[in-house]
Design an enzyme around this catalytic site. Structure first.
Site, PDB file in Angstrom:
ATOM      1  N   ASP A 115      -2.009  -0.407   5.940  1.00  0.00           N
ATOM      2  CA  ASP A 115      -2.296   0.119   7.277  1.00  0.00           C
ATOM      3  C   ASP A 115      -3.789   0.179   7.580  1.00  0.00           C
ATOM      4  OD1 ASP A 115      -2.439   2.165   5.276  1.00  0.00           O
ATOM      5  OD2 ASP A 115      -2.607   3.647   6.881  1.00  0.00           O
ATOM      6  N   ASP A 154      -0.224   5.052   0.865  1.00  0.00           N
ATOM      7  CA  ASP A 154      -0.441   6.020   1.963  1.00  0.00           C
ATOM      8  C   ASP A 154      -0.395   5.323   3.319  1.00  0.00           C
ATOM      9  OD1 ASP A 154      -0.838   8.180   0.190  1.00  0.00           O
ATOM     10  OD2 ASP A 154      -2.898   7.512  -0.162  1.00  0.00           O
ATOM     11  N   ASP A 174       0.851  -1.194   0.000  1.00  0.00           N
ATOM     12  CA  ASP A 174       0.000   0.000   0.000  1.00  0.00           C
ATOM     13  C   ASP A 174       0.892   1.251   0.000  1.00  0.00           C
ATOM     14  OD1 ASP A 174      -2.174   1.772   0.502  1.00  0.00           O
ATOM     15  OD2 ASP A 174      -1.827   1.589   2.667  1.00  0.00           O
TER      16      ASP A 174
HETATM   17 MG   LIG Z   1      -2.875   3.135   3.472  1.00  0.00          MG
END
Ligand SMILES: [Mg+2]
Length: 179
Positions: free
Chosen positions: A137, A8, A6
């Site tokens: 996240d 961000d 991922d």
């Molecule tokens: Mg993310």
């Protein structure tokens, strides 16, 4: 091994980008330090009257382009690649920011080099992308299908309550991925 990473909150420091800009622009207003964040979406940790001030930061041109890298992420990506793992950056664009997609590509060119743009998968639905692992996240990555990958949660204060999956940061990724 194919690892989807991922962007961000894992490679690009979205939260630092928001918080630094917010504090700069609004030194007189209250703010939520990263360590005190409890919700995945930054806006949700702010009272209603401050939410527009938070939102306008990540909707602006240049926001995604100027995000700092997360410590250790760039080094880890090249190390993963050099040890033979197949690495893709798998990112879900913020469609309400019309500059987001282009700026994500430009960010990758600036920080990782042009070759890495061939390793970008931009999709709102990560469950239809195949891989062994997804490092993300976000506590719940949902989509139209049962994913083929196993998620490894990238540890951030706002996901600290989740304990249903493996977690890692760029400080300990080797022991987690190889376990
Ligand atoms: Mg993310």
């Amino acid at each position: 091994m194919r690892i989807l990473v991922d962007m961000d909150g894992v490679v690009a420091d979205f939260e630092k980008g928001v918080l630094d800009t917010y504090r700069n622009r609004h030194p007189d207003k209250s703010f939520v330090p990263l360590e005190q964040r409890t919700s995945f979406y930054v806006k949700d940790n702010y009272p209603n009257e401050l939410q527009p001030l938070v939102e306008e930061i990540y909707l602006a041109q240049g926001f995604y382009l100027n995000l700092p890298p997360i410590d250790g992420s760039l080094e880890a990506l090249s190390e993963l690649t050099s040890r033979g793992d197949e690495i893709y950056i798998c990112t879900s664009p913020l469609l309400s920011n019309p500059f987001c997609v282009q700026e994500k590509y430009d960010w990758v060119i600036n920080h990782l080099g042009k070759d890495w743009t061939k390793r970008m998968i931009v999709s709102k639905d990560k469950t239809i992308v195949h891989g062994d692992f997804l490092i993300d996240d976000k506590p719940e990555v949902k989509g139209v299908q049962q994913p083929s990958w196993e998620q490894i949660l990238y540890s951030q204060p706002y996901n600290s309550q989740v304990n249903s999956m493996k977690r890692m940061t760029w400080r300990n990724w080797k022991s987690v991925i190889d376990s």
